[in-house]
Motif scaffolding. Structure first.
Motif, short mmCIF file in Angstrom:
data_model
loop_
_atom_site.label_atom_id
_atom_site.label_comp_id
_atom_site.label_asym_id
_atom_site.label_seq_id
_atom_site.Cartn_x
_atom_site.Cartn_y
_atom_site.Cartn_z
N LEU A 76 64.30 35.12 61.09
CA LEU A 76 63.90 36.39 60.48
C LEU A 76 62.42 36.37 60.15
O LEU A 76 61.72 37.38 60.33
N CYS A 77 61.93 35.24 59.66
CA CYS A 77 60.50 35.11 59.34
C CYS A 77 59.65 35.39 60.57
O CYS A 77 58.68 36.16 60.49
N VAL A 78 60.00 34.80 61.70
CA VAL A 78 59.25 35.03 62.94
C VAL A 78 59.32 36.50 63.34
O VAL A 78 58.32 37.12 63.72
N ALA A 90 54.53 46.42 48.85
CA ALA A 90 55.12 47.64 49.41
C ALA A 90 54.17 48.82 49.28
O ALA A 90 54.10 49.67 50.17
N HIS A 91 53.42 48.88 48.17
CA HIS A 91 52.48 49.97 47.97
C HIS A 91 51.29 49.87 48.91
O HIS A 91 50.61 50.87 49.16
N HIS A 92 51.01 48.68 49.43
CA HIS A 92 49.90 48.51 50.37
C HIS A 92 50.29 48.93 51.79
O HIS A 92 49.42 49.01 52.65
N GLY A 93 51.57 49.14 52.02
CA GLY A 93 51.99 49.60 53.35
C GLY A 93 53.06 48.71 53.96
O GLY A 93 53.33 47.59 53.49
N THR A 94 53.68 49.21 55.02
CA THR A 94 54.80 48.52 55.67
C THR A 94 54.42 47.12 56.15
O THR A 94 55.16 46.15 55.95
N ALA A 95 53.27 47.00 56.81
CA ALA A 95 52.87 45.71 57.37
C ALA A 95 52.68 44.66 56.28
O ALA A 95 53.07 43.50 56.44
N TRP A 96 52.08 45.06 55.17
CA TRP A 96 51.88 44.12 54.06
C TRP A 96 53.22 43.69 53.49
O TRP A 96 53.43 42.50 53.19
N TYR A 97 54.15 44.63 53.33
CA TYR A 97 55.47 44.28 52.80
C TYR A 97 56.20 43.33 53.75
O TYR A 97 56.85 42.37 53.31
N LEU A 98 56.10 43.58 55.05
CA LEU A 98 56.76 42.71 56.02
C LEU A 98 56.19 41.29 55.96
O LEU A 98 56.93 40.32 56.11
N SER A 99 54.88 41.17 55.75
CA SER A 99 54.27 39.84 55.67
C SER A 99 54.79 39.08 54.45
O SER A 99 55.06 37.88 54.52
N MET A 100 54.95 39.78 53.32
CA MET A 100 55.49 39.14 52.13
C MET A 100 56.95 38.75 52.33
O MET A 100 57.38 37.66 51.95
N LEU A 101 57.72 39.65 52.94
CA LEU A 101 59.13 39.38 53.19
C LEU A 101 59.28 38.18 54.14
O LEU A 101 60.20 37.37 53.99
N ALA A 102 58.38 38.07 55.11
CA ALA A 102 58.41 36.94 56.03
C ALA A 102 58.19 35.63 55.28
O ALA A 102 58.87 34.62 55.53
N MET A 103 57.23 35.62 54.35
CA MET A 103 56.96 34.42 53.57
C MET A 103 58.14 34.08 52.66
O MET A 103 58.49 32.89 52.50
N LEU A 104 58.78 35.08 52.06
CA LEU A 104 59.95 34.82 51.24
C LEU A 104 61.09 34.26 52.07
O LEU A 104 61.80 33.34 51.64
N SER A 105 61.28 34.80 53.27
CA SER A 105 62.34 34.32 54.15
C SER A 105 62.08 32.87 54.55
O SER A 105 63.00 32.04 54.58
N LEU A 106 60.83 32.56 54.86
CA LEU A 106 60.46 31.19 55.21
C LEU A 106 60.71 30.25 54.03
O LEU A 106 61.28 29.16 54.19
#
Length: 453
Positions: A111-113, A372-388
């Motif tokens: 999921l992170c990838v 999330a307030h910074h935009g979809t791409a920023w939220y996805l990057s944070m979610l990727a780090m949490l998943s990792l």
């Protein structure tokens, strides 16, 4: 939506996504290995939604959204009908049990990838890595205002966030690092940033600034928003004035004012405060006075409140095409995994404070809301780090985590028989103690970092 409500919402969404993928990994592989799954639950406690599938599995969304579980048929947890014994988890070969246990963390890594890939394809808006102010170690290295940072070490830095992520580990390790820049004249040069010269103790959260690097987008003008009556600044400074210098010291950022005013107050004599008022540049004499904050703390002040600065427009974007984003996502996941292990090593060796390493739910919730307030791409990057992080954390050899079960099965492979019930029970107590300690540290850090400071 208020910050509090937004933080809770994005925490629930984030945990929901991560837990669902993690448990689905266990579920999917268990089914492929012939194990009967009794319940697939996202959350704990009383079911808010329940559906029974044709395969007999109960699919549940529960009231407490802080985890989840997959309950499999197992003789150690209850009676199993004779015709279902072959579907019991404990009756499977050790290799199948290993596959089922590893599947959860592996799902988080995949999921992170995938999230990094989506982030790269969407494009993450950011700031150009242009230096706005250079001092200290950075100035001694030959870096100058207006230089664009192209690479730090082996890592290309198309945005300031990329440059920051590359500089922070080197600063924490006090390691000298080559920095390739493009000067304002267009020449590309490489300078060696002597981070080994950083003081032994510095604010780890401001590691890049400690090296003397301030990006261009953080040079927010120090404009006055309000002047309080009966203070040194009343009748002298005015709303809209931009402070450019205090006692001959240039002011380029709002956070430079407070220490200069404290220094001036301790000296006990008046000095010139230079301001830009419209088209005029003025030098006005002021002497700080001892003022009191609402909480009763005394400080040297002029009696001004700075205007809330507007966030500068982002002028760079981190983006790849769908094909190029695949290797980019793999590289990013690999790099972040190595950095995560390195950070764990720094925490255990004492090179960084665990206060800035272990985050609790409050910190995660606030970060999720901000990203999330910074935009979809920023939220996805944070979610990727949490998943990792979730995937790697679950692989640690701690009983009650997936890594603890994996350790038992590896021991079983070596000795040829399962670990005894007594050893497993003892391991459960040790694991619970370790997890409780880790959770306690996370909550303590939350309180200190979010409620005390």
């Amino acid at each position: 939506m208020s910050e509090f409500i937004g933080s809770i919402w994005w925490l629930i969404v984030s945990l929901g996504v991560l837990v669902t993928f993690h448990e689905f990994g266990h579920y999917w592989v268990a089914r492929r290995c012939g194990v009967k799954v009794l319940r697939f639950s996202v959350g704990f406690g009383k079911p808010l939604w329940l559906r029974r599938g044709k395969d007999g599995t109960e699919y549940v969304v529960a009231a407490i959204p802080l985890g989840g579980y997959v309950k499999m048929l197992d003789e150690r947890e209850g009676n199993v009908a004779a015709d279902e014994l072959e579907q019991a988890f404990n009756r499977q070969s050790v290799w199948k049990r290993i596959a089922i246990v590893v599947a959860g963390p592996l799902a988080n890594l995949l999921l992170c990838v995938g999230l990094f890939w989506a982030m790269f394809v969407i494009g993450r808006p950011d700031y150009a890595p242009v230096l706005g102010q250079v001092e200290g170690i950075a100035a001694a290295a030959g870096l100058h205002r207006g230089d664009t940072v192209l690479a730090v070490g082996e890592r290309d830095t198309p945005t300031w966030s990329e440059a920051q992520l590359a500089l922070i580990p080197a600063a924490l390790d006090h390691s000298d690092v080559p920095v390739r820049v493009r000067t304002e004249s267009g020449n590309e040069v490489t300078r060696t940033l002597r981070l080994s010269r950083l003081p032994t103790a510095f604010d780890e959260r401001r590691a890049v600034e400690a090296a003397g690097l301030i990006p261009r987008h953080l040079l927010v003008p120090a404009s006055i928003g309000r002047v309080s009556p009966d203070t040194p600044a009343w009748g002298v400074l005015a709303e809209g004035d931009r402070i450019t210098a205090i006692d001959g010291e240039p002011v380029t950022r709002a956070d430079e004012i407070y220490p200069l005013v404290q220094k001036l107050g301790e000296r006990g004599s008046p000095a010139m405060v230079e301001v830009q008022r419209g088209d005029d540049r003025l030098a006005l004499e002021l002497q700080p006075r001892r003022l009191v904050k609402p909480d009763g703390a005394a400080y040297w002040g002029l009696g001004i409140e700075l205007a809330r600065p507007k966030e500068p427009a982002k002028d760079a974007v981190l983006r790849y095409g769908p094909i190029a984003a695949v290797p980019a996502a793999l590289r990013e996941a690999s790099h972040q995994a190595s950095e995560l292990f390195a950070m764990i090593g720094r925490a255990f060796s004492g090179r960084v404070s665990v206060q800035n390493t272990v985050a609790g739910p409050i910190t995660i919730a606030r970060a999720a809301n901000a990203y999330a307030h910074h935009g979809t791409a920023w939220y996805l990057s944070m979610l990727a780090m949490l998943s990792l992080s979730l995937g790697i954390l679950n692989l640690l050899p701690i009983p009650i985590l997936d890594g603890g079960h994996l350790l038992y099965y590896l021991i079983e492979l070596v000795k040829g028989s399962p670990v005894s019930e007594r050893v497993m029970a003892a391991g459960q107590y040790v694991g619970l103690a370790l997890i409780a300690g880790l959770m306690g540290l996370a909550f303590y850090n939350d309180i200190v970092n979010n409620l005390v400071r």
